[in-house]
Design an enzyme around this catalytic site. Structure first.
Site, short mmCIF file in Angstrom:
data_model
loop_
_atom_site.label_atom_id
_atom_site.label_comp_id
_atom_site.label_asym_id
_atom_site.label_seq_id
_atom_site.Cartn_x
_atom_site.Cartn_y
_atom_site.Cartn_z
CB CYS A 81 -0.70 -0.05 1.33
SG CYS A 81 -2.07 -1.45 1.42
CG HIS A 142 -1.19 3.57 4.74
ND1 HIS A 142 -1.19 2.05 4.36
CD2 HIS A 142 -0.23 3.46 5.74
CE1 HIS A 142 -0.40 1.28 5.02
NE2 HIS A 142 0.22 2.04 6.27
CG HIS A 296 -6.59 -3.77 3.94
ND1 HIS A 296 -6.69 -4.44 5.12
CD2 HIS A 296 -5.36 -3.63 3.57
CE1 HIS A 296 -5.28 -4.49 5.58
NE2 HIS A 296 -4.58 -4.04 4.65
#
Length: 583
Positions: A81, A142, A296
């Protein structure tokens, strides 16, 4: 009169030719289109109907492909990611920005860590913002939050060109769902518990020995042992014991709105925010980056979709995400924006093969392609769905097999917005519009480099004159158990060390003939073997000359939890709130 006739004879064909031009296409290229980028999380290329799945229903994603251009060789710049999304946002291989790891910490592990997308990186959102676009990010980030203090927000989306942010600054993990088995650093946490128990046992043994007179232990030693036991426990439990509160949070711009997040309503809030952003900004060009929490783990799925798929919870989750895609497309249609909006759908990397709980498969399927998430070289970890739709500009129902990259989105949207690419750095992406419109036959990519962390695992060479797509693997992970297609013993395949095999000469495949990467070629079976290996070797040398040292954003220091950087909606450490519920 003769002069008038001549002019008429010249003007009439000119008017006729102009009338034959497709007016929508010309107009749309001149004006700034709205741009909607839809990115799934951990979705395998084999999980989507238009890429061959006939058991998971994805009618809305399939509709995008039917009405637009489907890419069959769309490649992520990294198999995880954090680095993949950094490359997507900057159009650059993640190691150029320090967003790939030299160690085993290959993603950001904490919201309260100091690593993240450096402030000096220029995202496509920042350029579009300068071009007058309203820019919004809804969902997963993220890419870090703070650098030196709790409120400096140096890595925050609002510091990287987004006018509006609603979502998770971190990523969804099973720890966010109280009913699920903890996912984050599971093995490390078990060891810490074991060490804690051993230290406590030693302390209790010493205390009992002193009380019974069997062991001579002075009070100071006993006090030191007890103090060390307590400090050791606090040192790790203060972070790992409260993962839900530190990592599973929702933010609106700089404000924490839920800590911990209420997982049951995350899907509805993200969808509501996405549609609201479209409605608020319909009168001017906008960029919406909808970064799904699907698919996810822990696979947050509403009751409406539970049990609907023949692939268990994972299939339910993918079908719900497809429904969300449909809701966003309907909102675009309702506002009359369909013909002035470029829509793009992709996944950040391949499906996670090792993600299992007992007999339940919680990760995705990568179709015919070998490997999966975290594997830097094998196709299953980096080949992802890629679909573009722009009615009247991009030909509907088109398929292109040319090599393309998630990094290509950067120059493509910058060009469409009328912006200029940064001239002070290397941009690895290429403008896709000529390829998507069919005005060129081949992708501009001759070579693509496939990294696992900062370690180069494989290289792809598109030999355009022959049609061959050569791929040389210099390093591959060791699958366990032997013969399996993933690293089931570890949960993730490593990039270096004992868990990988180095190949000299490299394994060579022609993906145009062997997309499964099942039969490596050799000098005996492929006459061009040595020529191909030398050509790729020279490309690696040239590529490495373009790399410059940068600070490591995923160093051990930058990924560990730092209490003073932890976003908090109260007075630290008393961080809990539900402002969405209050509203």
């Amino acid at each position: 009169l003769l002069s008038l006739c001549c002019r008429t004879s010249l003007v009439t064909p000119l008017i006729f030719v102009l009338l034959l031009q497709p007016p929508l296409t010309q107009l749309s290229i001149i004006t700034q289109p709205n741009i909607v980028l839809l990115m799934a999380d951990d979705l395998g290329i084999g999980d989507v109907g238009c890429y061959g799945n006939d058991t998971i229903r994805t009618p809305n994603i399939d509709r995008l492909a039917k009405e637009g251009v489907k890419l069959t060789q769309h490649i992520a710049a990294a198999p995880l990611c954090t680095p993949s999304r950094a490359a997507f946002l900057t159009g650059r291989y993640p190691l150029r920005s320090g967003m790939d790891a030299v160690n085993n910490y290959r993603v950001l592990f904490w919201t309260g860590s100091s690593g993240g997308l450096p402030p000096n990186e220029t995202t496509f959102a920042k350029i579009l913002q300068q071009q007058g676009y309203s820019t919004g990010l809804i969902g997963k980030w993220h890419q870090g939050v703070n650098c030196e203090s709790r409120n400096d927000h140096c890595h925050h989306p609002l510091n990287h060109g987004f006018d509006y942010f609603y979502g998770m600054p971190f990523t969804l993990i099973s720890d966010c769902q109280p009913t699920e088995t903890p996912e984050m650093d599971r093995g490390f946490r078990r060891r810490l518990w074991l060490y804690t128990q051993m230290i406590c046992l030693l302390t209790l043994t010493a205390a009992l020995g002193r009380l019974t007179g069997l062991i001579s232990v002075c009070r100071k030693t006993l006090a030191c042992l007890a103090g060390f036991s307590l400090l050791f426990f606090i040192s790790w439990f203060s972070s790992y014991g409260f993962v839900r509160y530190w990592n599973c949070i929702m933010m609106r711009n700089h404000e924490v709105t839920e800590q911990p997040m209420v997982t049951d309503r995350a899907t509805s809030l993200i969808l509501r925010e996405s549609i609201s952003f479209i409605e608020r900004n319909k009168h001017k060009p906008f960029l919406l980056f909808l970064s799904f929490l699907h698919s996810h783990t822990p696979l947050l799925t509403t009751k409406k979709f539970l049990g609907r798929s023949s692939h268990g919870l994972y299939g339910d989750n993918v079908e719900e995400m497809d429904w969300m895609v449909g809701q966003v497309l309907d909102a675009i249609d309702t506002e009359g924006l369909k013909n002035t909006t470029l829509v793009y759908f992709a996944s950040d990397h391949g499906g996670w093969l090792e993600r299992q709980e007992g007999k339940r498969q919680l990760g995705g399927w990568n179709g015919i392609y070998r490997g999966g998430k975290a594997m830097g070289g094998w196709e299953g970890g980096i080949r992802v769905p890629g679909i573009f739709r722009w009615p009247g500009v991009l030909p509907a129902g088109t398929v292109t097999d040319e090599p393309t990259s998630l990094m290509d989105i950067y120059p493509t949207v910058v060009h469409l917005a009328g912006g200029v690419l940064p001239q002070d750095r290397v941009i690895d992406g290429r403008d896709l519009m000529p390829l998507l419109q069919g005005t060129v036959e081949h992708s501009e990519h001759e070579f693509l480099f496939h990294y696992c962390g900062v370690h180069l695992h494989a290289v792809r060479w598109h030999q355009k004159d022959s049609g061959a797509i050569w791929k040389a693997h210099y390093v591959t992970p060791v699958f366990q158990p032997p013969g399996a297609g993933a690293c089931y013993d570890r949960g993730f395949c490593p990039c270096f060390g004992e868990g990988v095999t180095h190949h000299k000469p490299p394994l060579l495949f022609d993906l145009s003939q062997d997309p499964w990467e099942a039969k490596p070629l050799s000098a005996d079976t492929e006459p061009r073997f040595d020529i191909v290996i030398r050509k790729i070797g020279r490309a690696i040398e040239e590529h490495r000359r373009t790399l410059t040292p940068v600070p490591e954003q995923l160093s051990f220091y930058n990924v560990v939890w730092k209490p003073w950087l932890q976003p908090c909606c109260g007075t630290f450490p008393f961080c809990w709130c539900d402002k969405e519920g209050d509203n």
